[in-house]
Design an enzyme around this catalytic site. Structure first.
Site, PDB file in Angstrom:
ATOM      1  N   CYS A  88      56.494  52.505  14.839  1.00 45.20           N
ATOM      2  CA  CYS A  88      56.786  53.892  14.450  1.00 45.20           C
ATOM      3  C   CYS A  88      58.170  54.070  13.804  1.00 45.20           C
ATOM      4  O   CYS A  88      58.360  53.668  12.667  1.00 45.20           O
ATOM      5  CB  CYS A  88      56.594  54.809  15.649  1.00 45.20           C
ATOM      6  SG  CYS A  88      56.359  56.519  15.163  1.00 45.20           S
ATOM      7  N   HIS A 124      52.082  53.195  19.326  1.00 50.79           N
ATOM      8  CA  HIS A 124      52.708  52.967  20.621  1.00 50.79           C
ATOM      9  C   HIS A 124      51.546  52.592  21.533  1.00 50.79           C
ATOM     10  O   HIS A 124      50.435  52.375  21.081  1.00 50.79           O
ATOM     11  CB  HIS A 124      53.348  54.264  21.133  1.00 50.79           C
ATOM     12  CG  HIS A 124      54.394  54.835  20.244  1.00 50.79           C
ATOM     13  ND1 HIS A 124      55.691  54.406  20.243  1.00 50.79           N
ATOM     14  CD2 HIS A 124      54.335  55.836  19.320  1.00 50.79           C
ATOM     15  CE1 HIS A 124      56.400  55.121  19.383  1.00 50.79           C
ATOM     16  NE2 HIS A 124      55.599  55.987  18.798  1.00 50.79           N
TER      17      HIS A 124
END
Ligand code: GLN
Length: 244
Positions: free
Chosen positions: A93, A193
């Protein structure tokens, strides 16, 4: 046999327990009898990054990304030599965005990246949040990969960037082209994630394999009992894709 893992910016980039990815790599290597060294590397620490077999960088909020981006610029050559040495790099990310050319936040602030990946990211007003199911080819076999995303940035791939996965459920890079992440040699950038590697041990093992191969060491990893992960993964696939 020793495996050396560098955890980049654990104090600044650790959303949704991204550090779990480091623990999974460490444990899965140790369970195969490897001796694993994990070093935490943050602002002010300057080890030679090409010495690491795997470098892991998590996600972070825009503010932390600004601090990390400034520090990364000072390590540009150091990181490039790790890339050239075949070090496996896993960036999640916010970390993924910083490997690209730049990240422009939704308020218009442009945070420069390293340009190691041919991507750039533009912050949107609405966030892309939720569980993700994607499909990834690993050693010629398609695997379902499960993760969780929460980002405002829409990542656009340039001609030299190859997507890492095909999105079956969720947004992925931009919510527009059904692609997730980027794979470039031994570099993996993704919005997932999870922690990603806890949910997808096949991907963790693939990274360990690549890390060993760069030193001409791997003769295949012994298999581990991943029944629990596989059952959970199949359940999520059923709930999020098959039944939707
Ligand atoms: N700040 C970035 C975004 O919102 C990254 C967020 C994250 O790492 N989860 O796009």
């Amino acid at each position: 046999m020793q495996l050396k893992i560098g955890h980049l910016y654990p104090d600044l980039l650790d959303l949704y327990s991204d550090r779990g990815n480091v623990i999974i790599l460490q444990k899965r290597a140790q369970w195969r009898g490897m001796d694993v060294v994990v070093d935490q590397i943050s602002v002010g620490h300057e080890p030679k990054l090409a010495d690491y077999d795997i470098l892991v960088m998590g996600g972070g909020m825009d503010r932390e990304q600004g601090i990390v981006a400034a520090d990364l610029q000072k390590r540009r050559e150091n990181i490039q030599s790790a890339v050239d040495a075949g070090t496996v790099i896993v960036a999640i990310c916010g970390g993924y965005q910083l490997l690209g050319h730049y990240f422009e936040t939704s308020t218009g602030q442009r945070i420069p990246g390293l340009g190691i990946l041919d991507i750039h990211t533009i912050g949107a007003k609405t966030r892309m949040v939720g569980n993700v199911v994607a499909e990834m080819d690993i050693a010629g076999v398609a695997h379902n990969i499960i993760g969780y995303e929460n980002h405002s940035g829409k990542t656009i791939l340039g001609p030299n960037a190859k997507p890492m996965m095909r999105v079956l459920k969720g947004y992925g890079n931009s919510g527009e082209d059904k692609f997730e992440g980027v794979r470039q040699g031994n570099i993996f950038g993704t919005y997932l994630h999870g922690p990603l590697l806890a949910k997808n041990p096949v991907l963790a093992d693939h990274m360990i394999e690549l890390a060993l191969r760069r030193r001409d060491l791997s003769a295949g990893l012994d298999s581990l009992n991943d029944d629990l992960e596989q059952r959970t993964n199949a359940k999520l696939y059923k709930r999020l894709v098959a039944n939707s």
